[in-house]
Motif scaffolding. Structure first.
Motif, mmCIF file in Angstrom:
data_model
loop_
_atom_site.group_PDB
_atom_site.id
_atom_site.type_symbol
_atom_site.label_atom_id
_atom_site.label_comp_id
_atom_site.label_asym_id
_atom_site.label_seq_id
_atom_site.Cartn_x
_atom_site.Cartn_y
_atom_site.Cartn_z
ATOM 1 N N VAL A 62 9.584 -16.667 -2.369
ATOM 2 C CA VAL A 62 9.278 -17.469 -0.751
ATOM 3 C C VAL A 62 8.231 -17.874 -1.384
ATOM 4 O O VAL A 62 7.182 -18.352 -0.237
ATOM 5 N N GLY A 63 6.940 -17.314 -2.227
ATOM 6 C CA GLY A 63 5.644 -18.296 -2.031
ATOM 7 C C GLY A 63 4.595 -17.847 -1.709
ATOM 8 O O GLY A 63 4.070 -18.403 -0.825
ATOM 9 N N VAL A 64 4.648 -16.068 -1.096
ATOM 10 C CA VAL A 64 4.208 -16.004 -0.476
ATOM 11 C C VAL A 64 2.502 -14.708 -0.534
ATOM 12 O O VAL A 64 3.139 -14.306 -1.993
ATOM 13 N N PRO A 65 1.966 -15.152 -1.002
ATOM 14 C CA PRO A 65 0.374 -14.186 -1.949
ATOM 15 C C PRO A 65 0.927 -12.457 -1.624
ATOM 16 O O PRO A 65 1.674 -11.735 -0.700
ATOM 17 N N LEU A 66 0.829 -11.494 -2.885
ATOM 18 C CA LEU A 66 1.122 -10.295 -2.834
ATOM 19 C C LEU A 66 -0.112 -9.412 -3.225
ATOM 20 O O LEU A 66 -0.996 -10.127 -4.410
ATOM 21 N N LEU A 67 -0.449 -8.039 -2.247
ATOM 22 C CA LEU A 67 -2.316 -8.011 -2.856
ATOM 23 C C LEU A 67 -1.505 -5.983 -2.810
ATOM 24 O O LEU A 67 -0.786 -6.046 -2.238
ATOM 25 N N VAL A 68 -1.331 -5.188 -3.858
ATOM 26 C CA VAL A 68 -0.934 -4.471 -4.370
ATOM 27 C C VAL A 68 -2.617 -3.084 -4.161
ATOM 28 O O VAL A 68 -3.327 -3.867 -4.848
ATOM 29 N N LEU A 69 -2.239 -2.545 -3.432
ATOM 30 C CA LEU A 69 -3.535 -1.618 -2.987
ATOM 31 C C LEU A 69 -3.167 -0.084 -3.339
ATOM 32 O O LEU A 69 -2.315 0.552 -3.213
ATOM 33 N N ARG A 70 -3.694 0.325 -4.888
ATOM 34 C CA ARG A 70 -3.279 1.423 -5.538
ATOM 35 C C ARG A 70 -5.044 2.841 -5.558
ATOM 36 O O ARG A 70 -5.707 1.487 -6.011
ATOM 37 N N ALA A 118 0.867 -1.326 0.333
ATOM 38 C CA ALA A 118 0.087 0.471 -0.270
ATOM 39 C C ALA A 118 0.626 1.285 0.051
ATOM 40 O O ALA A 118 0.481 2.060 0.697
ATOM 41 N N THR A 119 1.616 1.345 -0.575
ATOM 42 C CA THR A 119 3.032 2.328 -0.868
ATOM 43 C C THR A 119 2.680 3.347 -1.692
ATOM 44 O O THR A 119 0.997 2.847 -2.271
ATOM 45 N N HIS A 120 2.549 4.062 -1.776
ATOM 46 C CA HIS A 120 2.401 6.038 -3.122
ATOM 47 C C HIS A 120 2.791 4.991 -4.383
ATOM 48 O O HIS A 120 3.218 4.163 -4.229
ATOM 49 N N PRO A 121 1.995 5.179 -4.833
ATOM 50 C CA PRO A 121 1.961 4.865 -6.425
ATOM 51 C C PRO A 121 3.261 5.442 -6.858
ATOM 52 O O PRO A 121 3.458 4.487 -8.182
ATOM 53 N N VAL A 143 2.294 21.989 -11.746
ATOM 54 C CA VAL A 143 2.562 21.007 -12.054
ATOM 55 C C VAL A 143 2.589 19.775 -11.107
ATOM 56 O O VAL A 143 3.105 19.958 -9.753
ATOM 57 N N THR A 144 2.362 18.383 -11.412
ATOM 58 C CA THR A 144 1.663 17.699 -10.028
ATOM 59 C C THR A 144 2.268 15.955 -11.281
ATOM 60 O O THR A 144 2.509 16.121 -11.849
ATOM 61 N N LYS A 145 2.422 15.755 -9.614
ATOM 62 C CA LYS A 145 2.006 14.186 -10.131
ATOM 63 C C LYS A 145 0.719 13.370 -10.519
ATOM 64 O O LYS A 145 0.143 13.873 -9.123
ATOM 65 N N ASP A 146 0.549 12.124 -10.948
ATOM 66 C CA ASP A 146 -0.793 11.382 -10.939
ATOM 67 C C ASP A 146 -1.377 10.857 -9.143
ATOM 68 O O ASP A 146 -1.175 9.497 -9.260
ATOM 69 N N SER A 147 -0.805 11.447 -8.411
ATOM 70 C CA SER A 147 -1.138 10.310 -7.383
ATOM 71 C C SER A 147 -2.786 9.679 -7.199
ATOM 72 O O SER A 147 -2.720 8.819 -6.125
ATOM 73 N N GLU A 187 -8.351 -1.172 -5.473
ATOM 74 C CA GLU A 187 -7.599 -0.169 -5.235
ATOM 75 C C GLU A 187 -8.494 0.857 -4.544
ATOM 76 O O GLU A 187 -8.860 2.102 -4.144
ATOM 77 N N SER A 188 -9.280 -0.151 -2.725
ATOM 78 C CA SER A 188 -9.746 -0.007 -1.807
ATOM 79 C C SER A 188 -9.819 -0.357 -0.872
ATOM 80 O O SER A 188 -9.283 -1.427 -1.297
#
Length: 239
Positions: free
Chosen positions: A87-95, A68-71, A188-192, A227-228
């Motif tokens: 190592v065979g551990v499941p990963l979820l990305v929260l963006r 759940a790090t910054h995009p 100027v900004t990033k699409d955060s 996304e949530s």
């Protein structure tokens, strides 16, 4: 179930607060001086790359990882993908979802800070730069008056811009006042994404100020992405 939560975002703190029935370790990079700590156990600092993270997951018997790090924290996400696969551990990305232009917006999409700096002289003369302290050097040679807003001061302190140290969330009225006070004519900004820093986009729309947006890195392939916070919590509870 033991979960490693790669955090540093508002979503990560919210998710940690919803997982009282899990054993959660929130990991923070520690780059921000005044850390906002989530509920539960917290570790601060890097892992030593993907191999170090893989070793940590094994030694600490982690059952799942949530990134759940910054995009724009692309390197950490790459390490998380490589380590969990090793190592065979499941990963979820929260963006959180990115921003989208609406009626009245004058948005210009670019792929990098260098592209944004090259485009600026065609759009304005007084720049509001909100990309954080990393990547500021790309704008040093534009010759334009620049207000750079950061949470923490860059090191070394740049002499070519005016620094504003502040942390969101921001509100539209205050952003409008800031634009007017400094006669800002390009942002100027990033699409955060997310609501905490979106007020500047509303202010730019109301004042007819063009916006240069740096695209976020692509999401990793072959991993679960939500996304949530609610969707992330549901994903964990499905195991």
């Amino acid at each position: 179930m033991k979960v490693l939560l790669l955090g540093g975002t508002g979503e990560a703190r919210e998710l940690a607060g919803q997982l009282a029935d899990f054993e959660v370790v929130s990991s923070l990079a520690g780059r921000t001086r005044e850390l906002r700590l989530p509920d539960g156990e917290v570790r601060v600092g890097g892992f030593g790359g993907a191999s170090g993270l893989a070793q940590w997951l094994t030694e600490n018997q982690v059952d799942a990882v949530v990134d759940a790090t910054h995009p724009f924290a692309a390197t950490m996400t790459e390490h998380a993908v490589a380590a969990t696969r090793a190592v065979g551990v499941p990963l979820l990305v929260l963006r959180r979802p990115g921003w989208g232009a609406g009626p009245g917006d004058d948005w210009h999409w670019v792929e990098s800070a260098d592209q944004a700096a090259s485009l600026l002289p065609m759009l304005g003369r007084r720049v509001f730069l909100t990309i954080g302290r990393q990547g500021l050097d790309a704008f040093a040679g534009t010759g334009l008056w620049t207000l750079a807003r950061c949470v923490d001061p860059p090191e070394p302190t740049p002499a070519w811009c005016t620094l504003l140290l502040d942390r969101g969330p921001y509100v539209v009225d205050a952003e409008l006042e800031l634009f007017r006070e400094h006669h800002i004519d390009v942002l100027v900004t990033k699409d955060s994404g997310g609501p905490q820093t979106a007020a500047k986009l509303t202010a730019a729309r109301e004042l007819h100020v063009p916006v240069v947006l740096i695209r976020r890195p692509p999401a990793p392939n072959g991993v679960a992405i939500v996304e949530s916070v609610a969707a992330a919590a549901n994903w964990l509870r499905s195991y």
